[in-house]
Design a protein around this motif. Structure first.
Motif, PDB file in Angstrom:
ATOM      1  N   GLY A  70      51.344  25.211 -49.406  1.00 38.80           N
ATOM      2  CA  GLY A  70      52.235  25.756 -50.425  1.00 38.80           C
ATOM      3  C   GLY A  70      53.705  25.568 -50.116  1.00 38.80           C
ATOM      4  O   GLY A  70      54.552  26.215 -50.704  1.00 38.80           O
ATOM      5  N   GLN A  71      54.024  24.643 -49.206  1.00 42.56           N
ATOM      6  CA  GLN A  71      55.414  24.467 -48.769  1.00 42.56           C
ATOM      7  C   GLN A  71      56.333  23.866 -49.834  1.00 42.56           C
ATOM      8  O   GLN A  71      57.537  23.807 -49.627  1.00 42.56           O
ATOM      9  CB  GLN A  71      55.491  23.669 -47.465  1.00 42.56           C
ATOM     10  CG  GLN A  71      54.927  22.275 -47.528  1.00 42.56           C
ATOM     11  CD  GLN A  71      53.486  22.190 -47.098  1.00 42.56           C
ATOM     12  OE1 GLN A  71      52.653  22.964 -47.510  1.00 42.56           O
ATOM     13  NE2 GLN A  71      53.175  21.220 -46.264  1.00 42.56           N
ATOM     14  N   LEU A  72      55.783  23.479 -50.992  1.00 40.57           N
ATOM     15  CA  LEU A  72      56.634  23.022 -52.085  1.00 40.57           C
ATOM     16  C   LEU A  72      57.018  24.171 -53.020  1.00 40.57           C
ATOM     17  O   LEU A  72      57.786  23.981 -53.950  1.00 40.57           O
ATOM     18  CB  LEU A  72      55.938  21.912 -52.882  1.00 40.57           C
ATOM     19  CG  LEU A  72      55.613  20.641 -52.102  1.00 40.57           C
ATOM     20  CD1 LEU A  72      54.984  19.605 -53.023  1.00 40.57           C
ATOM     21  CD2 LEU A  72      56.827  20.069 -51.395  1.00 40.57           C
ATOM     22  N   GLY A  73      56.451  25.357 -52.789  1.00 44.68           N
ATOM     23  CA  GLY A  73      56.784  26.521 -53.606  1.00 44.68           C
ATOM     24  C   GLY A  73      56.310  26.412 -55.035  1.00 44.68           C
ATOM     25  O   GLY A  73      56.930  26.958 -55.943  1.00 44.68           O
ATOM     26  N   ARG A  74      55.187  25.720 -55.272  1.00 46.04           N
ATOM     27  CA  ARG A  74      54.702  25.458 -56.629  1.00 46.04           C
ATOM     28  C   ARG A  74      53.542  26.349 -57.057  1.00 46.04           C
ATOM     29  O   ARG A  74      52.809  26.021 -57.971  1.00 46.04           O
ATOM     30  CB  ARG A  74      54.303  23.988 -56.756  1.00 46.04           C
ATOM     31  CG  ARG A  74      55.503  23.083 -56.583  1.00 46.04           C
ATOM     32  CD  ARG A  74      55.178  21.638 -56.786  1.00 46.04           C
ATOM     33  NE  ARG A  74      56.381  20.836 -56.585  1.00 46.04           N
ATOM     34  CZ  ARG A  74      56.407  19.534 -56.605  1.00 46.04           C
ATOM     35  NH1 ARG A  74      55.298  18.855 -56.824  1.00 46.04           N
ATOM     36  NH2 ARG A  74      57.542  18.895 -56.416  1.00 46.04           N
ATOM     37  N   ALA A  75      53.331  27.462 -56.386  1.00 47.89           N
ATOM     38  CA  ALA A  75      52.299  28.448 -56.731  1.00 47.89           C
ATOM     39  C   ALA A  75      50.882  27.927 -56.526  1.00 47.89           C
ATOM     40  O   ALA A  75      49.939  28.493 -57.056  1.00 47.89           O
ATOM     41  CB  ALA A  75      52.487  28.971 -58.157  1.00 47.89           C
ATOM     42  N   VAL A 119      61.537  32.771 -48.340  1.00 46.70           N
ATOM     43  CA  VAL A 119      60.715  31.861 -47.523  1.00 46.70           C
ATOM     44  C   VAL A 119      59.375  31.676 -48.227  1.00 46.70           C
ATOM     45  O   VAL A 119      58.916  32.561 -48.949  1.00 46.70           O
ATOM     46  CB  VAL A 119      60.521  32.418 -46.090  1.00 46.70           C
ATOM     47  CG1 VAL A 119      59.766  31.435 -45.216  1.00 46.70           C
ATOM     48  CG2 VAL A 119      61.868  32.725 -45.445  1.00 46.70           C
ATOM     49  N   TRP A 120      58.724  30.531 -48.014  1.00 49.20           N
ATOM     50  CA  TRP A 120      57.426  30.226 -48.610  1.00 49.20           C
ATOM     51  C   TRP A 120      56.713  29.177 -47.772  1.00 49.20           C
ATOM     52  O   TRP A 120      57.320  28.508 -46.952  1.00 49.20           O
ATOM     53  CB  TRP A 120      57.589  29.725 -50.056  1.00 49.20           C
ATOM     54  CG  TRP A 120      58.390  28.461 -50.128  1.00 49.20           C
ATOM     55  CD1 TRP A 120      57.912  27.177 -50.166  1.00 49.20           C
ATOM     56  CD2 TRP A 120      59.810  28.341 -50.107  1.00 49.20           C
ATOM     57  NE1 TRP A 120      58.949  26.275 -50.178  1.00 49.20           N
ATOM     58  CE2 TRP A 120      60.126  26.965 -50.144  1.00 49.20           C
ATOM     59  CE3 TRP A 120      60.849  29.267 -50.068  1.00 49.20           C
ATOM     60  CZ2 TRP A 120      61.428  26.497 -50.140  1.00 49.20           C
ATOM     61  CZ3 TRP A 120      62.146  28.787 -50.053  1.00 49.20           C
ATOM     62  CH2 TRP A 120      62.426  27.417 -50.100  1.00 49.20           C
ATOM     63  N   GLY A 121      55.406  29.034 -47.984  1.00 49.70           N
ATOM     64  CA  GLY A 121      54.595  28.052 -47.256  1.00 49.70           C
ATOM     65  C   GLY A 121      53.681  28.721 -46.257  1.00 49.70           C
ATOM     66  O   GLY A 121      53.221  29.855 -46.458  1.00 49.70           O
ATOM     67  N   SER A 122      53.408  28.046 -45.152  1.00 53.48           N
ATOM     68  CA  SER A 122      52.505  28.577 -44.136  1.00 53.48           C
ATOM     69  C   SER A 122      53.075  29.855 -43.522  1.00 53.48           C
ATOM     70  O   SER A 122      54.243  29.915 -43.161  1.00 53.48           O
ATOM     71  CB  SER A 122      52.279  27.550 -43.030  1.00 53.48           C
ATOM     72  OG  SER A 122      51.511  28.120 -41.990  1.00 53.48           O
ATOM     73  N   ASN A 123      52.205  30.851 -43.399  1.00 49.17           N
ATOM     74  CA  ASN A 123      52.598  32.123 -42.789  1.00 49.17           C
ATOM     75  C   ASN A 123      51.639  32.486 -41.653  1.00 49.17           C
ATOM     76  O   ASN A 123      51.487  33.647 -41.310  1.00 49.17           O
ATOM     77  CB  ASN A 123      52.632  33.230 -43.850  1.00 49.17           C
ATOM     78  CG  ASN A 123      53.309  34.485 -43.356  1.00 49.17           C
ATOM     79  OD1 ASN A 123      54.360  34.428 -42.743  1.00 49.17           O
ATOM     80  ND2 ASN A 123      52.686  35.621 -43.608  1.00 49.17           N
TER      81      ASN A 123
END
Length: 177
Positions: A70-75, A119-123
Motif C-alpha cells: 500500500g506504499q502508493l497510498g491508493r487504498a 504516513v502510509w504503507g508497510s507498518n
C-alpha cells in the motif's frame, strides 16, 4: 523557462521509473512526466524499494511503482494493477499542502504545512506511527499516537527502511518503527 526533466536509472521492474516494460534502465534516461498536469514542476523526490514519490511545486504528492504494502497510498495493496506504473495523486491530506516527503523500504511519509505528519504503507514494525505494529496502512494517515500529540509540530521527516524519524519544532526527535 527550460523544460524540466527527471532522470532515472536502475530497476524499473515495478514501474518505479515511470517507463514502460520491466527492463532495468542501465543509462540515465529522462522519465516521462506526462501524468503530471500541465505546469506542475517536481520539487522533491523520495524513493523506496520499487516505488517513487514526487512532490510537485504546488504541494501535491504523486506516486508510482510497486504497491505490495500500500506504499502508493491508493487504498489497496494490489501489486499487479497496471495503473500502479502511472503517476497518480496521493490523497487524504484534507487539501493541505505537502512540504516534504520521505520514503522507507515500503512506506511513505508526508509533512504538511501545518506540521502534521502523514504516513502510509508497510507498518510491520510500527513505522507508520499508528501506535501498534503490524499490517499495512493503505491510505495516508495522520500520525497522532504517542509523542506526536495534537500540539506537536513536525518540521522535518526522514525514513529508514523500517522506521520513521520526525524532528519537532522544539528540537525534539521522535522515532518509531
Amino acid at each position: 523557462m527550460a523544460e524540466q526533466r527527471l532522470v532515472v536509472v536502475g530497476s524499473n521492474g515495478s514501474g518505479e521509473c515511470y517507463l514502460p516494460g520491466d527492463d532495468d534502465i542501465a543509462a540515465p534516461t529522462a522519465a516521462p512526466l506526462e501524468s503530471l498536469p500541465d505546469g506542475k514542476l517536481v520539487a522533491q523526490t523520495a524513493e523506496g524499494n520499487s516505488f517513487t514519490l514526487l512532490l510537485a511545486s504546488d504541494g501535491e504528492l504523486w506516486a508510482a511503482g510497486g504497491n505490495y504494502c500500500g506504499q502508493l497510498g491508493r487504498a489497496h495493496r494490489n501489486n499487479n494493477d497496471p495503473d500502479n506504473r502511472i503517476l497518480r495523486r496521493v490523497t487524504g491530506f484534507g487539501g493541505e499542502r505537502v512540504t516534504r516527503i520521505a520514503a522507507g523500504c515500503a512506506h511513505g511519509a508526508a509533512l504538511m504545512e501545518s506540521g502534521q505528519l502523514f504516513v502510509w504503507g508497510s507498518n510491520v514494525y510500527g513505522q507508520c506511527g499508528t501506535g501498534a505494529a503490524g499490517g499495512n496502512v493503505l491510505v495516508a494517515t495522520r500520525c497522532a499516537a504517542g509523542a506526536l500529540a495534537d500540539d506537536v509540530r513536525v518540521v522535518f521527516v526522514a525514513c529508514g527502511s523500517y522506521h520513521t524519524v520526525a524532528l519537532t519544532s522544539d528540537g525534539g526527535v521522535i522515532v518509531f518503527g
